[in-house]
Scaffold this motif. Structure first.
Motif, PDB file in Angstrom:
ATOM      1  N   GLY A  99      28.233  37.012  34.614  1.00  0.00           N
ATOM      2  CA  GLY A  99      29.186  37.298  33.543  1.00  0.00           C
ATOM      3  C   GLY A  99      30.501  37.826  34.085  1.00  0.00           C
ATOM      4  N   TYR A 100      31.478  37.854  33.217  1.00  0.00           N
ATOM      5  CA  TYR A 100      32.827  38.363  33.513  1.00  0.00           C
ATOM      6  C   TYR A 100      33.575  37.553  34.577  1.00  0.00           C
ATOM      7  N   GLU A 101      33.164  36.281  34.794  1.00  0.00           N
ATOM      8  CA  GLU A 101      33.961  35.409  35.653  1.00  0.00           C
ATOM      9  C   GLU A 101      35.325  35.223  34.968  1.00  0.00           C
ATOM     10  N   GLY A 102      36.364  35.157  35.749  1.00  0.00           N
ATOM     11  CA  GLY A 102      37.708  34.983  35.167  1.00  0.00           C
ATOM     12  C   GLY A 102      38.385  36.314  34.878  1.00  0.00           C
ATOM     13  N   PHE A 103      37.657  37.430  35.024  1.00  0.00           N
ATOM     14  CA  PHE A 103      38.225  38.770  34.813  1.00  0.00           C
ATOM     15  C   PHE A 103      38.444  39.457  36.160  1.00  0.00           C
ATOM     16  N   THR A 104      39.394  40.378  36.193  1.00  0.00           N
ATOM     17  CA  THR A 104      39.433  41.290  37.335  1.00  0.00           C
ATOM     18  C   THR A 104      38.441  42.421  37.036  1.00  0.00           C
ATOM     19  N   VAL A 105      38.112  43.197  38.062  1.00  0.00           N
ATOM     20  CA  VAL A 105      37.123  44.274  37.872  1.00  0.00           C
ATOM     21  C   VAL A 105      37.588  45.233  36.773  1.00  0.00           C
ATOM     22  N   ASP A 106      38.881  45.646  36.804  1.00  0.00           N
ATOM     23  CA  ASP A 106      39.312  46.626  35.781  1.00  0.00           C
ATOM     24  C   ASP A 106      39.302  46.038  34.376  1.00  0.00           C
ATOM     25  N   LYS A 107      39.662  44.751  34.240  1.00  0.00           N
ATOM     26  CA  LYS A 107      39.640  44.114  32.908  1.00  0.00           C
ATOM     27  C   LYS A 107      38.194  43.963  32.419  1.00  0.00           C
ATOM     28  N   ALA A 108      37.305  43.610  33.343  1.00  0.00           N
ATOM     29  CA  ALA A 108      35.884  43.471  32.983  1.00  0.00           C
ATOM     30  C   ALA A 108      35.338  44.819  32.504  1.00  0.00           C
ATOM     31  N   ARG A 130      32.798  55.457  45.158  1.00  0.00           N
ATOM     32  CA  ARG A 130      31.652  55.463  46.084  1.00  0.00           C
ATOM     33  C   ARG A 130      31.302  54.067  46.571  1.00  0.00           C
ATOM     34  N   PHE A 131      31.356  53.102  45.655  1.00  0.00           N
ATOM     35  CA  PHE A 131      31.025  51.728  46.051  1.00  0.00           C
ATOM     36  C   PHE A 131      32.227  51.034  46.679  1.00  0.00           C
ATOM     37  N   ASP A 132      33.364  51.755  46.700  1.00  0.00           N
ATOM     38  CA  ASP A 132      34.569  51.225  47.321  1.00  0.00           C
ATOM     39  C   ASP A 132      34.979  49.878  46.708  1.00  0.00           C
ATOM     40  N   LEU A 133      34.942  49.807  45.386  1.00  0.00           N
ATOM     41  CA  LEU A 133      35.300  48.558  44.702  1.00  0.00           C
ATOM     42  C   LEU A 133      36.791  48.552  44.406  1.00  0.00           C
ATOM     43  N   ASP A 134      37.432  47.432  44.702  1.00  0.00           N
ATOM     44  CA  ASP A 134      38.847  47.254  44.406  1.00  0.00           C
ATOM     45  C   ASP A 134      38.955  46.722  42.971  1.00  0.00           C
ATOM     46  N   VAL A 135      39.536  47.505  42.071  1.00  0.00           N
ATOM     47  CA  VAL A 135      39.539  47.123  40.655  1.00  0.00           C
ATOM     48  C   VAL A 135      40.471  45.950  40.358  1.00  0.00           C
ATOM     49  N   THR A 136      41.363  45.611  41.310  1.00  0.00           N
ATOM     50  CA  THR A 136      42.269  44.484  41.062  1.00  0.00           C
ATOM     51  C   THR A 136      41.643  43.153  41.511  1.00  0.00           C
ATOM     52  N   GLN A 137      40.511  43.235  42.158  1.00  0.00           N
ATOM     53  CA  GLN A 137      39.815  42.035  42.672  1.00  0.00           C
ATOM     54  C   GLN A 137      39.239  41.205  41.511  1.00  0.00           C
ATOM     55  N   ALA A 138      39.266  39.891  41.647  1.00  0.00           N
ATOM     56  CA  ALA A 138      38.648  39.020  40.633  1.00  0.00           C
ATOM     57  C   ALA A 138      37.127  39.093  40.772  1.00  0.00           C
ATOM     58  N   VAL A 139      36.440  39.164  39.633  1.00  0.00           N
ATOM     59  CA  VAL A 139      34.976  39.321  39.671  1.00  0.00           C
ATOM     60  C   VAL A 139      34.314  38.187  40.465  1.00  0.00           C
ATOM     61  N   GLN A 140      34.797  36.955  40.287  1.00  0.00           N
ATOM     62  CA  GLN A 140      34.124  35.839  40.979  1.00  0.00           C
ATOM     63  C   GLN A 140      34.344  35.846  42.487  1.00  0.00           C
ATOM     64  N   LYS A 141      35.300  36.699  42.938  1.00  0.00           N
ATOM     65  CA  LYS A 141      35.518  36.766  44.390  1.00  0.00           C
ATOM     66  C   LYS A 141      34.760  37.931  45.036  1.00  0.00           C
ATOM     67  N   LEU A 142      34.039  38.697  44.230  1.00  0.00           N
ATOM     68  CA  LEU A 142      33.280  39.820  44.799  1.00  0.00           C
ATOM     69  C   LEU A 142      32.109  39.276  45.622  1.00  0.00           C
ATOM     70  N   SER A 143      31.743  40.015  46.653  1.00  0.00           N
ATOM     71  CA  SER A 143      30.547  39.638  47.416  1.00  0.00           C
ATOM     72  C   SER A 143      29.315  39.923  46.540  1.00  0.00           C
ATOM     73  N   VAL A 144      28.169  39.418  46.960  1.00  0.00           N
ATOM     74  CA  VAL A 144      26.942  39.616  46.162  1.00  0.00           C
ATOM     75  C   VAL A 144      26.664  41.114  45.961  1.00  0.00           C
ATOM     76  N   GLY A 145      26.817  41.883  47.041  1.00  0.00           N
ATOM     77  CA  GLY A 145      26.553  43.321  46.959  1.00  0.00           C
ATOM     78  C   GLY A 145      27.566  44.027  46.064  1.00  0.00           C
TER      79      GLY A 145
END
Ligand SMILES: Nc1ncnc2c1ncn2[C@@H]1O[C@H](COP(=O)(O)OP(=O)(O)OP(=O)(O)O)[C@@H](O)[C@H]1O
Length: 289
Positions: A99-108, A130-145
């Motif tokens: 889910g949330y493909e097409g969204f950035t992390v913060d928009k999702a 803690r998880f060091d997630l970049d909120v501007t990253q697109a969800v579909q480009k995130l690694s599996v982890g």
């Protein structure tokens, strides 16, 4: 556990059969007479071989999969008719979050947050860091982890009363895994939630679970407080004429080696030549010998 506490999740003699592809063939029994109760504050680690029925059990609790007999009580309701109020108190991370493909992390997160009035923004921010997630990253480009981390934040930042996590840490690196498992336990204690999580990593389970539920081919063979496990589950070497006490449960037997749950019975049994306590991994191996 106080007697008047209401269960958060209760399975009562649940059976589930998946129909065979060939309709004339017998179906596949995946859950067999399974009963188990989770109370607030319990963190239950679900352990079982591939295909044992762990995901199916969680999906039944959510009403995603129907059961054939028995009943399930999820936050006081029947899973097939869960109210919106109940759904807002449940967090679920499936094995393959989507889910949330097409969204950035913060928009999702913004969209997801809007479904949950109890969303804890401080907790969300803390976990993003803690998880060091970049909120501007697109969800579909995130690694599996990273995707799994996002799914965990989305399932937990509203402090659900019931949290169902299907192998939540399988793709996390050891540092993220250790932090997450510690936080999971704290969250359950702080918020009075009940957590059911499956994992093949027995050391994680031993570290954070309050209870272990061991499923073998759809049957719950052991449900016990983790602290009682070492005391009460023993591998015995017995002689041929040994009479084990009636209140022992025999979990498995290979010749003279018997794996028993002594149920806290400390009596000395005539004919027992050797007894050994097991860690969870040894217990698992012994049960599947
Ligand atoms: N929709 C379905 N239709 C038919 N069979 C299914 C279906 N879903 C699961 N199964 C079967 O039910 C059994 C239990 O599957 P389940 O996914 O619950 O196991 P699991 O314990 O979660 O396994 P794993 O550790 O590999 O994730 C397996 O044999 C699986 O093939």
């Amino acid at each position: 556990m106080e007697a008047e506490e209401q269960p958060v999740l209760q399975f009562n003699l649940v059976n589930k059969v998946y129909a065979a592809a060939d309709k004339s063939a017998a179906g596949h029994k995946v859950l067999i007479d399974l009963s188990m109760t989770l109370y607030p504050g319990m963190v239950v680690g679900l352990l079982g071989q591939n295909g044992a029925g762990k995901s199916t059990l969680m999906r039944c609790a959510l009403g995603i999969v129907d059961i054939d007999s028995g009943n399930i009580n999820t936050l006081g309701e029947s899973p097939e008719n869960l109210s919106n109020e109940a759904k807002q108190r449940i967090g679920y991370v499936p094995q393959q979050p989507f889910g949330y493909e097409g969204f950035t992390v913060d928009k999702a997160l913004e969209l997801h947050r809007s479904f949950y009035p109890n969303w804890d923004t401080a907790l969300e921010q803390d976990w993003l860091k803690r998880f060091d997630l970049d909120v501007t990253q697109a969800v579909q480009k995130l690694s599996v982890g990273q995707r799994q981390s996002l799914a965990l934040i989305m399932a937990m930042a509203y402090r659900p009363t019931l949290l169902l996590l299907d192998e939540p840490v399988a793709s996390l690196d050891p540092i993220a895994r250790r932090q997450f498992m510690g936080d999971l336990f704290d969250l359950a204690l702080e918020s009075g939630s009940a957590v059911l999580f499956s994992s093949h990593i027995t050391s994680d389970l031993e570290r954070v679970a309050s209870h272990v539920a061991l499923i073998k081919k759809g049957e719950l063979v052991l449900f016990k407080e983790i602290d009682a496990l070492r005391e009460e589950v023993k591998l015995l070497t017995i002689s041929d004429d040994t009479q084990l006490p009636a209140n022992y449960t025999i979990l498995s037997q290979t010749g003279q080696a018997v794996l028993v749950d002594t149920q806290g019975n400390a009596e000395v049994v005539v004919g027992v030549q050797h007894e050994k306590s097991l860690n969870l991994e040894q217990l698992f191996m012994e049960l599947h010998r």
